[in-house]
Scaffold this motif. Structure first.
Motif, PDB file in Angstrom:
ATOM      1  N   GLY A 113      26.683  45.326  69.670  1.00 27.70           N
ATOM      2  CA  GLY A 113      26.929  44.284  68.683  1.00 27.70           C
ATOM      3  C   GLY A 113      27.520  43.042  69.325  1.00 27.70           C
ATOM      4  O   GLY A 113      28.336  43.123  70.251  1.00 27.70           O
ATOM      5  N   THR A 114      27.110  41.858  68.835  1.00 25.62           N
ATOM      6  CA  THR A 114      27.660  40.604  69.342  1.00 25.62           C
ATOM      7  C   THR A 114      28.681  39.999  68.395  1.00 25.62           C
ATOM      8  O   THR A 114      29.405  39.078  68.782  1.00 25.62           O
ATOM      9  CB  THR A 114      26.529  39.590  69.594  1.00 25.62           C
ATOM     10  N   ILE A 115      28.735  40.477  67.176  1.00 24.21           N
ATOM     11  CA  ILE A 115      29.735  40.095  66.182  1.00 24.21           C
ATOM     12  C   ILE A 115      29.762  41.207  65.155  1.00 24.21           C
ATOM     13  O   ILE A 115      28.782  41.950  65.007  1.00 24.21           O
ATOM     14  CB  ILE A 115      29.397  38.732  65.532  1.00 24.21           C
ATOM     15  N   THR A 116      30.875  41.354  64.444  1.00 29.73           N
ATOM     16  CA  THR A 116      30.999  42.437  63.468  1.00 29.73           C
ATOM     17  C   THR A 116      31.340  41.864  62.107  1.00 29.73           C
ATOM     18  O   THR A 116      32.101  40.892  62.001  1.00 29.73           O
ATOM     19  CB  THR A 116      32.091  43.436  63.898  1.00 29.73           C
ATOM     20  N   VAL A 117      30.762  42.465  61.067  1.00 30.38           N
ATOM     21  CA  VAL A 117      31.088  42.128  59.679  1.00 30.38           C
ATOM     22  C   VAL A 117      31.806  43.318  59.066  1.00 30.38           C
ATOM     23  O   VAL A 117      31.272  44.432  59.046  1.00 30.38           O
ATOM     24  CB  VAL A 117      29.820  41.789  58.871  1.00 30.38           C
ATOM     25  N   SER A 118      33.012  43.087  58.592  1.00 30.39           N
ATOM     26  CA  SER A 118      33.807  44.128  57.939  1.00 30.39           C
ATOM     27  C   SER A 118      33.563  44.053  56.440  1.00 30.39           C
ATOM     28  O   SER A 118      33.929  43.069  55.788  1.00 30.39           O
ATOM     29  CB  SER A 118      35.296  43.928  58.251  1.00 30.39           C
ATOM     30  N   LEU A 119      32.901  45.079  55.898  1.00 31.07           N
ATOM     31  CA  LEU A 119      32.513  45.098  54.487  1.00 31.07           C
ATOM     32  C   LEU A 119      33.596  45.812  53.677  1.00 31.07           C
ATOM     33  O   LEU A 119      33.805  47.014  53.830  1.00 31.07           O
ATOM     34  CB  LEU A 119      31.173  45.802  54.323  1.00 31.07           C
ATOM     35  N   ASN A 120      34.259  45.055  52.827  1.00 33.54           N
ATOM     36  CA  ASN A 120      35.302  45.610  51.961  1.00 33.54           C
ATOM     37  C   ASN A 120      35.121  45.037  50.559  1.00 33.54           C
ATOM     38  O   ASN A 120      36.063  44.523  49.952  1.00 33.54           O
ATOM     39  CB  ASN A 120      36.694  45.237  52.499  1.00 33.54           C
ATOM     40  N   GLN A 152      33.865  41.752  71.851  1.00 31.89           N
ATOM     41  CA  GLN A 152      33.457  40.654  70.986  1.00 31.89           C
ATOM     42  C   GLN A 152      34.615  39.676  70.824  1.00 31.89           C
ATOM     43  O   GLN A 152      35.766  39.984  71.158  1.00 31.89           O
ATOM     44  CB  GLN A 152      33.019  41.189  69.619  1.00 31.89           C
ATOM     45  N   VAL A 153      34.317  38.510  70.255  1.00 26.92           N
ATOM     46  CA  VAL A 153      35.364  37.510  70.068  1.00 26.92           C
ATOM     47  C   VAL A 153      35.596  37.177  68.600  1.00 26.92           C
ATOM     48  O   VAL A 153      36.510  36.401  68.295  1.00 26.92           O
ATOM     49  CB  VAL A 153      35.048  36.219  70.854  1.00 26.92           C
ATOM     50  N   CYS A 154      34.792  37.745  67.690  1.00 27.62           N
ATOM     51  CA  CYS A 154      34.953  37.434  66.268  1.00 27.62           C
ATOM     52  C   CYS A 154      34.621  38.645  65.405  1.00 27.62           C
ATOM     53  O   CYS A 154      33.785  39.474  65.766  1.00 27.62           O
ATOM     54  CB  CYS A 154      34.032  36.287  65.841  1.00 27.62           C
ATOM     55  N   MET A 155      35.280  38.723  64.240  1.00 22.60           N
ATOM     56  CA  MET A 155      34.881  39.650  63.183  1.00 22.60           C
ATOM     57  C   MET A 155      35.019  38.937  61.840  1.00 22.60           C
ATOM     58  O   MET A 155      36.049  38.320  61.560  1.00 22.60           O
ATOM     59  CB  MET A 155      35.709  40.929  63.169  1.00 22.60           C
ATOM     60  N   VAL A 156      33.964  39.020  61.045  1.00 21.62           N
ATOM     61  CA  VAL A 156      33.936  38.441  59.700  1.00 21.62           C
ATOM     62  C   VAL A 156      34.312  39.520  58.698  1.00 21.62           C
ATOM     63  O   VAL A 156      33.862  40.667  58.822  1.00 21.62           O
ATOM     64  CB  VAL A 156      32.537  37.887  59.363  1.00 21.62           C
ATOM     65  N   SER A 157      35.141  39.172  57.711  1.00 17.90           N
ATOM     66  CA  SER A 157      35.480  40.127  56.649  1.00 17.90           C
ATOM     67  C   SER A 157      34.986  39.605  55.312  1.00 17.90           C
ATOM     68  O   SER A 157      34.917  38.392  55.082  1.00 17.90           O
ATOM     69  CB  SER A 157      36.991  40.369  56.592  1.00 17.90           C
ATOM     70  N   VAL A 158      34.626  40.531  54.440  1.00 14.76           N
ATOM     71  CA  VAL A 158      34.137  40.207  53.101  1.00 14.76           C
ATOM     72  C   VAL A 158      34.993  40.953  52.096  1.00 14.76           C
ATOM     73  O   VAL A 158      35.073  42.183  52.133  1.00 14.76           O
ATOM     74  CB  VAL A 158      32.656  40.614  52.930  1.00 14.76           C
ATOM     75  N   GLY A 159      35.645  40.221  51.202  1.00 12.06           N
ATOM     76  CA  GLY A 159      36.434  40.848  50.156  1.00 12.06           C
ATOM     77  C   GLY A 159      35.586  41.205  48.953  1.00 12.06           C
ATOM     78  O   GLY A 159      34.367  41.007  48.940  1.00 12.06           O
ATOM     79  N   GLY A 160      36.214  41.734  47.932  1.00 13.81           N
ATOM     80  CA  GLY A 160      35.500  42.137  46.726  1.00 13.81           C
ATOM     81  C   GLY A 160      35.315  40.989  45.754  1.00 13.81           C
ATOM     82  O   GLY A 160      36.095  40.022  45.752  1.00 13.81           O
ATOM     83  N   PRO A 161      34.292  41.051  44.907  1.00 18.80           N
ATOM     84  CA  PRO A 161      34.107  40.004  43.888  1.00 18.80           C
ATOM     85  C   PRO A 161      35.208  40.077  42.838  1.00 18.80           C
ATOM     86  O   PRO A 161      35.631  41.157  42.428  1.00 18.80           O
ATOM     87  CB  PRO A 161      32.731  40.343  43.290  1.00 18.80           C
ATOM     88  N   ARG A 162      35.649  38.917  42.406  1.00 17.97           N
ATOM     89  CA  ARG A 162      36.701  38.884  41.391  1.00 17.97           C
ATOM     90  C   ARG A 162      36.497  37.653  40.515  1.00 17.97           C
ATOM     91  O   ARG A 162      35.979  36.623  40.983  1.00 17.97           O
ATOM     92  CB  ARG A 162      38.087  38.846  42.030  1.00 17.97           C
ATOM     93  N   PRO A 163      36.867  37.729  39.251  1.00 18.21           N
ATOM     94  CA  PRO A 163      36.700  36.576  38.361  1.00 18.21           C
ATOM     95  C   PRO A 163      37.754  35.511  38.652  1.00 18.21           C
ATOM     96  O   PRO A 163      38.876  35.808  39.068  1.00 18.21           O
ATOM     97  CB  PRO A 163      36.876  37.184  36.973  1.00 18.21           C
ATOM     98  N   GLN A 164      37.371  34.269  38.415  1.00 17.58           N
ATOM     99  CA  GLN A 164      38.281  33.151  38.622  1.00 17.58           C
ATOM    100  C   GLN A 164      37.954  32.079  37.603  1.00 17.58           C
ATOM    101  O   GLN A 164      36.779  31.801  37.330  1.00 17.58           O
ATOM    102  CB  GLN A 164      38.126  32.610  40.045  1.00 17.58           C
ATOM    103  N   VAL A 165      38.955  31.473  37.040  1.00 17.81           N
ATOM    104  CA  VAL A 165      38.764  30.392  36.080  1.00 17.81           C
ATOM    105  C   VAL A 165      39.091  29.075  36.772  1.00 17.81           C
ATOM    106  O   VAL A 165      40.170  28.924  37.375  1.00 17.81           O
ATOM    107  CB  VAL A 165      39.644  30.574  34.841  1.00 17.81           C
ATOM    108  N   VAL A 166      38.160  28.134  36.720  1.00 20.00           N
ATOM    109  CA  VAL A 166      38.349  26.814  37.312  1.00 20.00           C
ATOM    110  C   VAL A 166      38.071  25.755  36.244  1.00 20.00           C
ATOM    111  O   VAL A 166      37.467  26.039  35.200  1.00 20.00           O
ATOM    112  CB  VAL A 166      37.410  26.609  38.515  1.00 20.00           C
TER     113      VAL A 166
END
Length: 714
Positions: A627-634, A650-664
């Protein structure tokens, strides 16, 4: 930038639409071909809407469909007949053999029978024994019947036009090809068409051919991948792929074939009465005095095709099979004296010397970057047994997988490393000697039994299945706690110890920083829902993030790099994205190869396969490396933010959080949207905050901007 080439399924669909516009007497018959379904693989999508009187859905009777098609052709009409799965063509064999093909010449004059039977064939999708076969060989040699096969190199419109003009015909369409794009030239391989239509696709790498791989279109992607690996090892490979399988025109490619050191014919069907055997027989007739070695014929195993993907991979002809078979053939008549592993790929060393009489060593290769030693888990042959090259010898257990080490020479094995021994990279596991020897008594490495747990434990036994890997199950062996009263302790299993080693090294060696951004995913979710319904693929947020990360590689290549020494960064040409997966039996980071050039459907298929392997604990070391980069699925709901580690080297890891509602507030009005947090942990020696923010913004725009989103999903 020019638009990408269409996927094969799209090219087929466009070809059918064009033919229906040009040929007013053309009909399409098949099961479930009407919109909105558009056929099992969406090849006929839109046709029934555009031509409702000429696209006819039929009952579930292949024999009946073929009979009607034969009648239409006898009446002067043109017919494209879709078989939902090529396996079902067996049900229309009588009509093809005794009605459609014979009608051309059995009435005293030639009767044009303009019929093309379209057959989706092949495995690789986990559809099981009755939906995965390559049935081409069963229709070879029927008088008047032409056989074609889709390829990544031939325009489907040209194939279908030629088939209708030279019918009756069958067009075999490998199902794995549907989601792949038509081939375009790259920095290594160039493609040209040779001979009169439909011709041969001649895919060349620089230099005269050491090896010519001859294969039908369905095997082309595997043959091309094998060719890349062979070229990397100094073997010049040319690829020949015909548009028409039968009758076969060889005249235009005989000079190329006659000059090759080795000719290999690869096909997915089982051996016996095959297209490859027919090709070999013709080559022996035409090139006997020019051939330098026997024609190498490669087929799938003599077996039904299992539903389980890991078993299916063992049965079907694959890239690894082609590479190993070609290397073995090139070594003849002298066998190579060893096998070396470089990175994640197993390669052979072609030499011209006889193995030394003292024995050919079998050493422990480097299997990953996480472990310094491996455990000798089990010997797969007895001490003193006779072995051949590629005979499975011994299983080595890493922190995440079990890897099978194979023999590299012919002789008798002399075991040197006992079961339960810890061995390092380069340690000698065994020797392959020329003469039988007296086996030594079986011994094991010293092992002290652990105290029994206070609750009845069950200890998982290691698997010794060749070519499959297992993960050590969590140990339930406990020991008394010396420092905490009334506490029960347990020993970390090997998988978790491997994770601990990675985390410890990351925190010790990588000066990591962290940046996060927020991205709205409402448009993405809706776009993926529609795409999944249209394509039949299961595509979600994880697949989209992996594709978006890979798509950023051209502009942020150094974020995919590896720090070599203190101030040199090795930058990869293509992105190989690792993803975190935890099915309850250990954390894995399997790698999805070359994500930048592959469709999101391909990535979704790979991720589904990897999830099943994570659940079963079946990864090989190669699948967890490179792998040349890693994605952390959460991305479970409610997960706000995850700060990942950087997985050295490697020099980077991307993380993904969970979907959540937001009011703007938009234009003074409260609006609810769904957001996720994207994070980036990065090695601050290589990446600065400005680049980290820009990288995350590009990914976020790919997931939210309408124009970029269409490009991402397409």
């Amino acid at each position: 930038m020019s638009p990408p080439e269409p996927r094969v399924v799209e090219a087929l669909n466009r070809a059918l639409h064009r033919l229906f516009t040009e040929r007013p007497g053309l009909h399409l018959l098949g099961e479930d071909v009407l919109d909105p379904y558009g056929g099992a693989f969406k090849v006929t999508k839109g046709l029934s809407t555009a031509h409702p009187d000429r696209v006819l859905t039929t009952p579930l009777s292949e024999a009946g469909i073929a009979g009607v098609a034969g009648g239409l052709a006898l009446a002067g009409d043109e017919v494209v007949l879709e078989v939902m799965f090529g396996d079902f063509a067996a049900l229309m064999f009588d009509e093809v053999l005794n009605l459609i093909s014979k009608s051309v010449t059995m009435y005293g004059h030639t009767v044009p029978m303009r019929i093309v039977v379209r057959c989706p064939v092949g495995g690789g999708r986990g559809y099981g024994p009755t939906h995965s076969q390559s049935v081409q060989k069963h229709f070879l040699g029927i008088p008047n019947l032409s056989l074609y096969e889709t390829t990544p190199f031939h325009d489907p419109y040209g194939l279908l036009s030629h088939a209708l003009g030279n019918g009756p015909a069958m067009l075999f369409e490998d199902k794995v090809l549907y989601t792949r794009r038509m081939f375009t030239d790259d920095e290594v391989f160039r493609c040209s068409l040779v001979g009169s239509a439909p011709g041969w696709a001649h895919v060349t790498s620089p230099g005269p051919a050491d090896v010519v791989l001859v294969c039908p279109g369905g095997v082309a992607h595997r043959a091309l991948a094998a060719a890349r690996r062979l070229v990397a090892q100094g073997v010049t490979v040319h690829l020949l792929v015909p548009g028409r399988l039968h009758p076969l025109e060889l005249d235009d490619v005989l000079p190329l074939l006659g000059a090759a050191r080795l000719i290999a014919v690869a096909e997915e069907s089982t051996a016996g009465g095959t297209w490859g055997a027919d090709v070999a027989a013709l080559l022996y007739e035409r090139l006997w005095h020019d051939l330098r070695s026997p024609v190498l014929r490669l087929s799938s195993a003599d077996s039904i095709i299992p539903s389980a993907r890991h078993l299916e991979e063992r049965v079907l002809l694959g890239e690894e099979h082609i590479v190993n078979a070609v290397l073995d053939a090139l070594r003849e008549p002298v066998r190579v004296h060893g096998v070396e592993r470089v990175g994640e790929e197993r390669i052979g060393e072609v030499v011209d010397v006889v193995p030394p009489s003292t024995g050919v060593p079998v050493t422990a290769p480097k299997l990953n970057n996480n472990d310094e030693t491996y455990l000798v888990l089990a010997w797969l042959v007895e001490d003193g047994d006779a072995v051949e090259p590629d005979t499975p010898l011994v299983e080595l257990e890493t922190s995440k997988a079990v890897e099978v080490i194979e023999a590299g020479a012919t002789g008798h094995v002399r075991q040197l490393a006992p079961v339960n021994a810890e061995v390092g990279v380069g340690d000698v596991l065994a020797e392959v000697v020329s003469e039988p020897h007296t086996p030594a008594p079986h011994t094991s490495a010293p092992h002290t039994p652990a105290p029994q747990a206070t609750e009845a434990p069950t200890v998982a036994q290691p698997s010794t299945v060749a070519h499959a890997s297992t993960v050590a199950q969590p140990s339930t062996v406990a020991q008394a706690a010396d420092t905490v009263a009334d506490a029960r302790t347990y020993v970390l299993d090997k998988a978790q110890r491997g994770t601990a080693a990675v985390v410890t090294r990351a925190h010790r060696e990588v000066p990591a920083a962290f940046t996060a951004v927020e991205v709205a995913v409402d448009a993405l979710t809706e776009r993926l829902r529609r795409f999944s319904n249209d394509s039949g693929a299961e595509v979600g947020l994880p697949e989209a993030v992996v594709k978006a990360v890979a798509a950023a590689h051209p502009d942020f290549a150094h974020l995919f790099g590896t720090l070599v020494g203190d101030d040199v960064v090795a930058v990869p040409d293509v992105p190989h994205v690792a993803v975190t997966m935890d099915a309850g039996n250990g954390l894995y980071t399997p790698v999805i190869r070359d994500c930048g050039q592959r469709s999101i459907v391909d990535i979704a298929d790979d991720m589904m396969d990897l999830r099943m392997k994570a659940w079963r604990g079946e990864f090989t070391a190669a699948e967890l490396s490179g792998g040349t980069i890693t994605v952390s699925l959460n991305n479970d709901e409610g997960v706000l933010l995850v700060q990942p580690i950087v997985m050295w080297p490697q020099v980077c890891m991307v993380s993904v959080g969970g979907p959540r509602p937001q009011v703007v507030i938009e234009d003074g009005v409260p609006v609810q949207r769904t957001v996720v947090t994207l994070g980036l942990a990065y090695d601050h020696r290589v990446v600065n905050g400005r680049d980290a923010i820009a990288f995350l913004r590009v990914i976020a725009e790919s997931l939210s901007d309408a124009q970029r989103l269409d490009k991402l999903v397409d």
